[in-house]
Scaffold this motif. Structure first.
Motif, PDB file in Angstrom:
ATOM      1  N   ARG A 144     -13.998  25.400 125.454  1.00 58.06           N
ATOM      2  CA  ARG A 144     -13.719  26.937 124.878  1.00 58.06           C
ATOM      3  C   ARG A 144     -12.869  27.648 124.395  1.00 58.06           C
ATOM      4  NH1 ARG A 144     -16.673  32.106 123.885  1.00 58.06           N
ATOM      5  NH2 ARG A 144     -18.053  31.700 122.644  1.00 58.06           N
ATOM      6  N   ILE A 145     -12.627  27.443 123.397  1.00 56.30           N
ATOM      7  CA  ILE A 145     -11.527  28.542 122.883  1.00 56.30           C
ATOM      8  C   ILE A 145     -12.203  30.090 122.262  1.00 56.30           C
ATOM      9  CG2 ILE A 145      -9.314  28.579 121.239  1.00 56.30           C
ATOM     10  CD1 ILE A 145      -9.445  25.747 121.218  1.00 56.30           C
ATOM     11  N   SER A 146     -11.345  31.110 122.350  1.00 52.18           N
ATOM     12  CA  SER A 146     -12.216  31.975 121.982  1.00 52.18           C
ATOM     13  C   SER A 146     -11.062  33.391 121.986  1.00 52.18           C
ATOM     14  CB  SER A 146     -13.457  32.868 123.417  1.00 52.18           C
ATOM     15  OG  SER A 146     -12.984  33.146 123.992  1.00 52.18           O
ATOM     16  N   ALA A 147     -11.157  34.253 120.635  1.00 49.73           N
ATOM     17  CA  ALA A 147     -11.020  35.386 120.596  1.00 49.73           C
ATOM     18  C   ALA A 147     -11.198  37.095 120.769  1.00 49.73           C
ATOM     19  CB  ALA A 147     -10.164  35.074 118.601  1.00 49.73           C
ATOM     20  N   SER A 148     -10.527  37.736 121.239  1.00 47.77           N
ATOM     21  CA  SER A 148     -10.844  38.670 121.312  1.00 47.77           C
ATOM     22  C   SER A 148     -11.388  39.017 120.120  1.00 47.77           C
ATOM     23  CB  SER A 148      -9.915  40.055 122.264  1.00 47.77           C
ATOM     24  OG  SER A 148      -9.067  40.125 120.988  1.00 47.77           O
ATOM     25  N   GLU A 149     -11.361  39.428 119.071  1.00 47.28           N
ATOM     26  CA  GLU A 149     -11.434  40.470 117.868  1.00 47.28           C
ATOM     27  C   GLU A 149     -11.692  39.246 116.964  1.00 47.28           C
ATOM     28  OE1 GLU A 149      -8.055  43.050 116.799  1.00 47.28           O
ATOM     29  OE2 GLU A 149      -9.622  43.991 117.840  1.00 47.28           O
ATOM     30  N   ALA A 150     -11.818  39.200 115.654  1.00 40.73           N
ATOM     31  CA  ALA A 150     -11.453  38.215 114.374  1.00 40.73           C
ATOM     32  C   ALA A 150     -10.479  38.938 113.715  1.00 40.73           C
ATOM     33  CB  ALA A 150     -12.127  38.796 113.304  1.00 40.73           C
ATOM     34  N   GLN A 160     -16.626  32.141 117.166  1.00 37.65           N
ATOM     35  CA  GLN A 160     -15.982  32.470 115.575  1.00 37.65           C
ATOM     36  C   GLN A 160     -14.699  33.405 115.210  1.00 37.65           C
ATOM     37  OE1 GLN A 160     -19.675  34.642 114.237  1.00 37.65           O
ATOM     38  NE2 GLN A 160     -19.634  34.315 112.074  1.00 37.65           N
ATOM     39  N   ASN A 161     -14.312  34.371 116.057  1.00 41.52           N
ATOM     40  CA  ASN A 161     -12.590  34.655 115.620  1.00 41.52           C
ATOM     41  C   ASN A 161     -11.798  33.873 115.702  1.00 41.52           C
ATOM     42  OD1 ASN A 161     -14.726  37.592 115.115  1.00 41.52           O
ATOM     43  ND2 ASN A 161     -14.350  37.346 117.302  1.00 41.52           N
ATOM     44  N   ALA A 162     -11.454  32.867 116.803  1.00 37.65           N
ATOM     45  CA  ALA A 162     -11.754  31.951 117.177  1.00 37.65           C
ATOM     46  C   ALA A 162     -11.065  31.464 115.968  1.00 37.65           C
ATOM     47  CB  ALA A 162     -11.141  30.759 117.973  1.00 37.65           C
ATOM     48  N   ALA A 163     -12.003  30.456 115.239  1.00 36.60           N
ATOM     49  CA  ALA A 163     -12.523  29.555 114.278  1.00 36.60           C
ATOM     50  C   ALA A 163     -11.473  29.593 112.993  1.00 36.60           C
ATOM     51  CB  ALA A 163     -14.201  29.249 114.296  1.00 36.60           C
ATOM     52  N   LEU A 164     -11.170  32.048 112.767  1.00 33.45           N
ATOM     53  CA  LEU A 164     -11.167  31.836 111.897  1.00 33.45           C
ATOM     54  C   LEU A 164      -8.810  31.920 111.564  1.00 33.45           C
ATOM     55  CD1 LEU A 164     -12.667  35.600 111.427  1.00 33.45           C
ATOM     56  CD2 LEU A 164     -12.857  33.401 110.061  1.00 33.45           C
TER      57      LEU A 164
END
Length: 94
Positions: free
Chosen positions: A28-34, A65-69
């Motif tokens: 899973r790849i994630s980001a702290s914020e958009a 979702q944030n990482a997808a951007l």
């Protein structure tokens, strides 16, 4: 949408392989914020409701979702060093 190189697909499958009792495990790849470019990688047993699920050559990746951007037009690659350490890199899709 993020794409994976053959090398990245192989490494992701190798990371997930030790969890055979979990049928939906993925990286899973994630980001702290958009829009944030500080991305985190973790093993996940299931996708979160807003995750994008990417399957490439049998490897599964959940993209928060944030990482997808940030990763929309990118390619995930992976290299394994002589000691078995893994290094992921992200490049612009050509």
């Amino acid at each position: 949408m993020l794409t994976l190189t053959d090398s990245a697909s192989t490494v992701v499958k190798t990371i997930i392989e030790p969890t055979p009792d979990v049928t939906d495990a993925a990286l899973r790849i994630s980001a702290s914020e958009a829009g944030a470019t500080d991305l985190s990688l973790a093993l996940a047993t299931q996708a979160e409701p807003n995750d994008t699920v990417i399957v490439s050559s049998g490897a599964k990746v959940f993209v928060e979702q944030n990482a997808a951007l940030v990763l929309d037009d990118k390619v995930l690659d992976a290299q394994v060093d002589d000691e078995g350490g893994v290094r992921f890199s992200i490049d612009v899709r050509k």
